[in-house]
Design an enzyme around this catalytic site. Structure first.
Site, PDB file in Angstrom:
ATOM      1  N   ASP A  19     -49.834   5.217  37.614  1.00  0.00           N
ATOM      2  CA  ASP A  19     -49.166   6.293  36.866  1.00  0.00           C
ATOM      3  C   ASP A  19     -47.687   5.961  36.624  1.00  0.00           C
ATOM      4  OD1 ASP A  19     -48.983   8.697  35.551  1.00  0.00           O
ATOM      5  OD2 ASP A  19     -48.735   9.897  37.371  1.00  0.00           O
ATOM      6  N   HIS A  36     -47.178   1.348  28.340  1.00  0.00           N
ATOM      7  CA  HIS A  36     -48.581   0.968  28.564  1.00  0.00           C
ATOM      8  C   HIS A  36     -48.747  -0.549  28.465  1.00  0.00           C
ATOM      9  CE1 HIS A  36     -49.577   5.083  28.829  1.00  0.00           C
ATOM     10  NE2 HIS A  36     -49.437   5.365  27.548  1.00  0.00           N
ATOM     11  N   LEU A 130     -63.630 -11.037  44.513  1.00  0.00           N
ATOM     12  CA  LEU A 130     -63.186  -9.657  44.374  1.00  0.00           C
ATOM     13  C   LEU A 130     -64.013  -8.920  43.313  1.00  0.00           C
ATOM     14  CD1 LEU A 130     -60.767  -7.530  44.839  1.00  0.00           C
ATOM     15  CD2 LEU A 130     -59.768  -8.548  42.776  1.00  0.00           C
TER      16      LEU A 130
HETATM   17  C1  IPE Z   1     -53.868   9.825  36.145  1.00  0.00           C
HETATM   18  O1  IPE Z   1     -52.615   9.887  35.558  1.00  0.00           O
HETATM   19  C2  IPE Z   1     -54.820   9.049  35.273  1.00  0.00           C
HETATM   20  C3  IPE Z   1     -54.531   7.618  35.177  1.00  0.00           C
HETATM   21  C4  IPE Z   1     -53.624   6.951  35.830  1.00  0.00           C
HETATM   22  C5  IPE Z   1     -55.394   6.897  34.266  1.00  0.00           C
HETATM   23  P1  IPE Z   1     -52.185  11.112  34.624  1.00  0.00           P
HETATM   24  O2  IPE Z   1     -50.814  10.853  34.178  1.00  0.00           O
HETATM   25  O3  IPE Z   1     -53.200  11.326  33.574  1.00  0.00           O
HETATM   26  O4  IPE Z   1     -52.261  12.331  35.646  1.00  0.00           O
HETATM   27  P2  IPE Z   1     -51.523  13.741  35.629  1.00  0.00           P
HETATM   28  O5  IPE Z   1     -51.643  14.276  34.233  1.00  0.00           O
HETATM   29  O6  IPE Z   1     -50.100  13.491  36.008  1.00  0.00           O
HETATM   30  O7  IPE Z   1     -52.247  14.538  36.649  1.00  0.00           O
HETATM   31  C1  IPE Z   2     -50.341   6.083  33.378  1.00  0.00           C
HETATM   32  O1  IPE Z   2     -49.066   6.347  32.873  1.00  0.00           O
HETATM   33  C2  IPE Z   2     -51.262   5.489  32.323  1.00  0.00           C
HETATM   34  C3  IPE Z   2     -52.320   6.403  31.866  1.00  0.00           C
HETATM   35  C4  IPE Z   2     -52.546   7.602  32.326  1.00  0.00           C
HETATM   36  C5  IPE Z   2     -53.178   5.919  30.824  1.00  0.00           C
HETATM   37  P1  IPE Z   2     -48.748   7.677  32.097  1.00  0.00           P
HETATM   38  O2  IPE Z   2     -48.998   7.455  30.648  1.00  0.00           O
HETATM   39  O3  IPE Z   2     -49.453   8.836  32.679  1.00  0.00           O
HETATM   40  O4  IPE Z   2     -47.182   7.795  32.338  1.00  0.00           O
HETATM   41  P2  IPE Z   2     -46.385   9.122  32.673  1.00  0.00           P
HETATM   42  O5  IPE Z   2     -47.050   9.745  33.851  1.00  0.00           O
HETATM   43  O6  IPE Z   2     -46.472   9.976  31.453  1.00  0.00           O
HETATM   44  O7  IPE Z   2     -45.019   8.644  32.962  1.00  0.00           O
HETATM   45 MG    MG Z   3     -48.997  10.168  34.136  1.00  0.00          MG
END
Ligand code: IPE
Ligand code: IPE
Ligand code: MG
Length: 239
Positions: A19, A36, A130
């Site tokens: 995240d 990303h 793995l």
């Molecule tokens: C969790 O992250 C999902 C992934 C890392 C793929 P999110 O950014 O979607 O989660 P929330 O919205 O903070 O709960």
């Molecule tokens: C995690 O990073 C990647 C996915 C959920 C696909 P985020 O896109 O959720 O990044 P933040 O949480 O908005 O910073």
């Molecule tokens: Mg996120």
């Protein structure tokens, strides 16, 4: 290898909620999709590090069932990034003897992405190092619903009595059939929640949350998390 405790076993299975890509980019004045892109690089380095540490299973949360609610261009970019990287990573997965498995619902995933996933899963199926589980279009509640439906069908077919349904039956009906529950769950970017990830499997998983955003999470951070895991006492409700 930084601070790993040689006398203690490394976790067999580490799961990671990757995240913070969006915030990483915003902080640098870049569009979220740049985060990303960096996130894919971080994932590649962590697969290598997981292999070097000797993990048996690494599960990476790449796209949740809730992530469809993001702006269309972000979702499209994420799908395209996955499609590109899955083909690009195949040679290295083969070289490292890594087997790819994907957990999540196939339905709803764009066809070119599904084709790429199927190709790489097929090509790596006999690899014995793995196991990399990629959670893609994954939701913990969807997974449980699919498991309950599969078990209900077995009951209706007369193969299973309701009172005989065991934890093993439930585990075996999940997408992670045959994979031990995670020993360690890592979440980057500091959020204190599980966001619908592996709800059944993490019943007794050790948690490790770091404020570091995913694109900045490197091998050293993984080693640190594993080393801390090695120092913990898991009691499983005992004394
Ligand atoms: C969790 O992250 C999902 C992934 C890392 C793929 P999110 O950014 O979607 O989660 P929330 O919205 O903070 O709960
Ligand atoms: C995690 O990073 C990647 C996915 C959920 C696909 P985020 O896109 O959720 O990044 P933040 O949480 O908005 O910073
Ligand atoms: Mg996120």
């Amino acid at each position: 290898m930084l601070a790993l405790v040689r006398s203690q076993p490394v976790p067999a299975h580490v799961a990671i909620i990757m995240d913070g890509n969006g915030r990483w980019a915003t902080r640098k004045g870049l569009p979220r999709v740049a985060g990303h892109r960096e996130g894919v690089k971080a994932a590649r380095a962590i697969v290598r590090a997981a292999d070097a540490v000797g993990l048996r299973y690494l599960t990476l949360y790449a796209f949740s069932t809730e992530n469809w609610s993001r702006p269309e261009d972000e979702v499209t970019t994420l799908m395209r990034l996955l499609e590109e990287s899955i083909y690009r990573e195949l040679p290295e997965l083969m070289e490292r003897n890594v087997r790819l498995r994907v957990i999540g619902r196939r339905h709803g995933v764009p066809l070119p992405v599904r084709r790429g996933i199927d190709h790489v899963v097929h090509e790596t199926r006999a690899n014995s190092g793995l196991t990399l589980l990629m959670a893609f279009n994954y939701g913990g509640r969807d997974e449980l619903l699919d498991a309950f439906r599969a078990l209900a069908r077995r009951v209706r077919a007369g193969e299973l009595a309701p009172d005989d349904i065991s934890e093993t039956d439930v585990s075996g009906a999940l997408y992670t059939d045959g994979v031990p529950d995670p020993d360690l769950l890592i979440r980057t970017s500091g959020e204190m929640r599980v966001s619908n990830f592996l709800l059944w499997q993490i019943a007794y998983t050790e948690l490790w949350i770091t404020p570091t955003y995913w694109p900045d999470f490197g091998p050293v951070d993984l080693y640190r998390a594993v080393a801390e895991f090695q120092r913990r006492t898991r009691r499983f409700g005992g004394v």
